[in-house]
Design an enzyme around this catalytic site. Structure first.
Site, PDB file in Angstrom:
ATOM      1  N   GLY A  54       0.921  -1.381   0.135  1.00  0.00           N
ATOM      2  CA  GLY A  54       0.037   0.045  -0.063  1.00  0.00           C
ATOM      3  C   GLY A  54       0.787   1.565   0.375  1.00  0.00           C
ATOM      4  O   GLY A  54       2.057   1.619   0.597  1.00  0.00           O
ATOM      5  N   SER A  55       0.777   2.423  -0.443  1.00  0.00           N
ATOM      6  CA  SER A  55       1.150   3.565  -0.024  1.00  0.00           C
ATOM      7  C   SER A  55       0.711   4.530   0.468  1.00  0.00           C
ATOM      8  O   SER A  55       0.257   3.474   1.887  1.00  0.00           O
ATOM      9  CB  SER A  55       0.613   4.470  -1.367  1.00  0.00           C
ATOM     10  OG  SER A  55       0.895   4.128  -3.010  1.00  0.00           O
ATOM     11  N   GLY A  56       1.254   4.948   1.151  1.00  0.00           N
ATOM     12  CA  GLY A  56       1.287   5.932   2.751  1.00  0.00           C
ATOM     13  C   GLY A  56       2.436   5.599   3.031  1.00  0.00           C
ATOM     14  O   GLY A  56       2.731   5.943   4.343  1.00  0.00           O
ATOM     15  N   HIS A  57       3.201   5.005   3.164  1.00  0.00           N
ATOM     16  CA  HIS A  57       4.912   4.789   3.842  1.00  0.00           C
ATOM     17  C   HIS A  57       5.835   5.291   3.204  1.00  0.00           C
ATOM     18  O   HIS A  57       7.482   4.964   3.613  1.00  0.00           O
ATOM     19  CB  HIS A  57       5.187   2.788   3.576  1.00  0.00           C
ATOM     20  CG  HIS A  57       3.873   2.497   3.974  1.00  0.00           C
ATOM     21  ND1 HIS A  57       3.232   2.518   5.752  1.00  0.00           N
ATOM     22  CD2 HIS A  57       2.661   1.028   3.955  1.00  0.00           C
ATOM     23  CE1 HIS A  57       2.034   1.707   6.149  1.00  0.00           C
ATOM     24  NE2 HIS A  57       1.699   1.112   4.502  1.00  0.00           N
ATOM     25  N   LYS A 105       5.943  -7.656   2.791  1.00  0.00           N
ATOM     26  CA  LYS A 105       5.864  -7.411   3.507  1.00  0.00           C
ATOM     27  C   LYS A 105       4.555  -8.306   4.664  1.00  0.00           C
ATOM     28  O   LYS A 105       3.705  -8.494   3.531  1.00  0.00           O
ATOM     29  CB  LYS A 105       5.002  -5.691   4.489  1.00  0.00           C
ATOM     30  CG  LYS A 105       6.725  -4.766   3.580  1.00  0.00           C
ATOM     31  CD  LYS A 105       6.729  -3.710   3.854  1.00  0.00           C
ATOM     32  CE  LYS A 105       5.197  -2.882   4.122  1.00  0.00           C
ATOM     33  NZ  LYS A 105       4.737  -2.438   2.294  1.00  0.00           N
ATOM     34  N   ASP A 110      -1.555  -8.880   0.676  1.00  0.00           N
ATOM     35  CA  ASP A 110      -0.364  -8.344   0.089  1.00  0.00           C
ATOM     36  C   ASP A 110       0.624  -9.651  -0.481  1.00  0.00           C
ATOM     37  O   ASP A 110       0.308  -9.680  -1.566  1.00  0.00           O
ATOM     38  CB  ASP A 110       1.326  -7.675   0.374  1.00  0.00           C
ATOM     39  CG  ASP A 110       0.684  -6.467   1.077  1.00  0.00           C
ATOM     40  OD1 ASP A 110      -0.143  -6.258   1.383  1.00  0.00           O
ATOM     41  OD2 ASP A 110       2.062  -5.149   0.812  1.00  0.00           O
ATOM     42  N   HIS A 219      -0.109   0.684   9.817  1.00  0.00           N
ATOM     43  CA  HIS A 219      -1.126   1.187   9.115  1.00  0.00           C
ATOM     44  C   HIS A 219      -2.206   1.365  10.302  1.00  0.00           C
ATOM     45  O   HIS A 219      -3.215   1.594  10.310  1.00  0.00           O
ATOM     46  CB  HIS A 219      -2.493   0.219   8.281  1.00  0.00           C
ATOM     47  CG  HIS A 219      -1.055  -0.829   7.007  1.00  0.00           C
ATOM     48  ND1 HIS A 219      -0.884  -1.866   7.622  1.00  0.00           N
ATOM     49  CD2 HIS A 219      -1.088   0.036   6.055  1.00  0.00           C
ATOM     50  CE1 HIS A 219      -0.440  -1.982   6.765  1.00  0.00           C
ATOM     51  NE2 HIS A 219       0.097  -0.999   5.917  1.00  0.00           N
TER      52      HIS A 219
END
Lengths: 333, 333
Positions: A54-57, A105, A110, A219
């Site tokens: 996911g994006s945001g990391h 991860k 994922d 998250h």
């Protein structure tokens, strides 16, 4: 929700356009299905490394694409696994004939989507292996995860396996190095505040003005306990102890220590935490011989930090020190 | 106040201890009076660069100490000018016989204390020059400042003058380059939230949930106006226009563009802003040939960002590209 965005639906796509414009010689951004790969991909004869999530990391994973680290990164929507399509596209784009290692991860979505993409790539004649990172000692079987979660220690796996691939190791050897790094890495995090996912529009969890969450996920998944805010040294000790006990790290060990900001933690505070972690480890006979301090695996604008520790040996140290040229990590070249 | 600290009175000292432990080969941290210098200082025959200012803007300035950039950094208390004593100590520590250039952000306290230290150093036989950075187009004669404020464009001055010193330019030449960079640099910032100074314990200003401050200073000083939150593209356009008009930058120019996070702005948002700035400049015939995206001049945990633009020529481009090895900027070496 106070964010520097235009529209929650376009934030990832627009950020990718920014990445393409900011790093033209280094990275190529492909849209539809979206992924980022080394500008010089595929590198013939080299094992290729693909990661994603996911994006945001950010800077994970796109910031680690380049010489000596990842060949491609596949960004999903914010805090959402990428689908198999872009993972497959990235895998095919970077294969240089020596096979592809997926670094994933440990989140259920994922893992499933990388597996599906691997099957599809194998059907097209590309050899694929996968290493699942699960360095977070905080909890087992959390929200989104069976087993332990993969968190900031993933950076160690990407850097060191990337260096092994760059020096010419074959797919089995690169896979073994990645597994060895993951097995020797432990992490744990703390949150002071909650992140806000753009399409949700509200903080991911409620937390009191004087509370912190020990063992937070990247998250905002629940950790081990919610306690009152403490001095930095006490917080560091609280998450360092379970990390050290878990491997266990022992007197005489040499380690790589990452103090990772989760988005909104000032660097000055990360250095305060680094000081205590270094001091506490020294008191246990554990020597920090390599270190990294900064915001490398983030949770949007969450205030908090994590500690990651890797037990080093001569080979892992040499691979950590090897040249790397990416947007977020760059040395020796 | 939710911070990862032990005590507001010790946060800078403890962070400096962390810096010393994290970067042993690169930096030497001297305590009493506190400053950070290159581990190999003084470099004989090289012009030395010293900068400094209040803490809370990390990685500025300590993160820019090393080969090809600063020789020393002098951190004051958070958002507070360093006194002359540590500036003098740093100046004497790094002088390699070719003189010392002070790079000073334009705040009244900083300017006075660097001047006093320069006088004292001259009395001890060290030749000192100073360049005052004042790249912020937002306001004139703000809180703490006569004239314009020195903000994120200071990174350009430190990098490029540092490269000139490293290649062997003499004190007059390095000073002239630093002045030339400052004269060709313009910046402006926006805040979404306020920072909290540890010893104050409260946010530096009140701002509504739907408000942003256009033209914010890096200590939370007032800007030009308080407006309702807008889409990212509109905010970028709003601060880019006065930057471009001020120099002015014009069609045919090549520029270095810095999109700087002020502490708590996610990297994904900085890339959204970079995309728009790049696109708007392109539409005006201005080409971004070099870029930097990240949190380099921060205001603790303030959410916000700034844009800085430097008009490049062949020499400035070559000096920007020259090798640098510091904690926060590292390439080519």
């Amino acid at each position: 929700m106070k964010k520097l965005i235009n529209d929650p639906r376009t934030v990832v796509a627009e950020a990718l356009q920014g990445v393409a414009l900011a790093h033209p010689g280094l990275l190529t951004v492909v849209t539809g299905p979206d992924h980022i790969h080394r500008a010089d991909a595929p590198v013939q004869g080299k094992v290729a490394l693909v990661s994603g999530g996911g994006s945001g990391h950010e800077p994970l994973h796109g910031g680690f694409v380049g010489y000596g680290m990842l060949d491609a990164a596949v960004p999903g929507a914010v805090f959402t696994s990428p689908t198999p399509d872009p993972i497959l596209a990235a895998t095919l784009a970077v294969d240089g004939g020596a096979g592809v290692l997926h670094i994933v991860k440990n989140y259920t979505g994922d893992v499933l989507n990388f597996e599906t993409a691997a099957d599809l790539a194998e059907a097209e004649g590309v050899q694929v292996r996968a290493v699942i990172t699960d360095d977070d000692v905080a909890v087992k079987d959390s929200l989104y995860t069976a087993g332990r979660r993969g968190v900031a220690g993933t950076v160690f796996v990407e850097k060191i396996a990337g260096a092994a691939a760059q020096r010419g190791d074959d797919l089995d050897a690169v896979t073994a190095i990645a597994q060895r790094v993951n097995a020797a890495t432990r992490s744990m995090g703390v949150a002071l505040t909650a992140p806000t996912v753009p399409h949700a529009g509200e903080p991911s969890f409620d937390i009191g003005d004087d509370e912190i969450e020990i063992g937070i996920g990247i998250h905002g998944e629940p950790g081990r306990e919610r306690i009152a805010l403490e001095p930095a040294d006490a917080i560091v000790d609280r998450i360092l102890a379970p990390i050290v006990e878990d491997l266990p790290f022992a007197s005489g060990d040499e380690v790589l220590l990452l103090v990772n900001g989760m988005g909104a933690t000032p660097l000055i505070e990360l250095y305060v935490a680094f000081r205590r972690a270094h001091e506490s480890l020294a008191a246990q006979g554990i020597t920090v011989t390599r270190s990294l301090v900064g915001s490398y695996v983030t949770s949007l604008e969450m205030q908090g930090f994590s500690l990651s520790l890797l037990k080093l040996d001569a080979e892992l140290t040499e691979l950590w020190d090897a040249p790397v040229q990416t947007a977020a990590l760059r040395w020796g070249r």
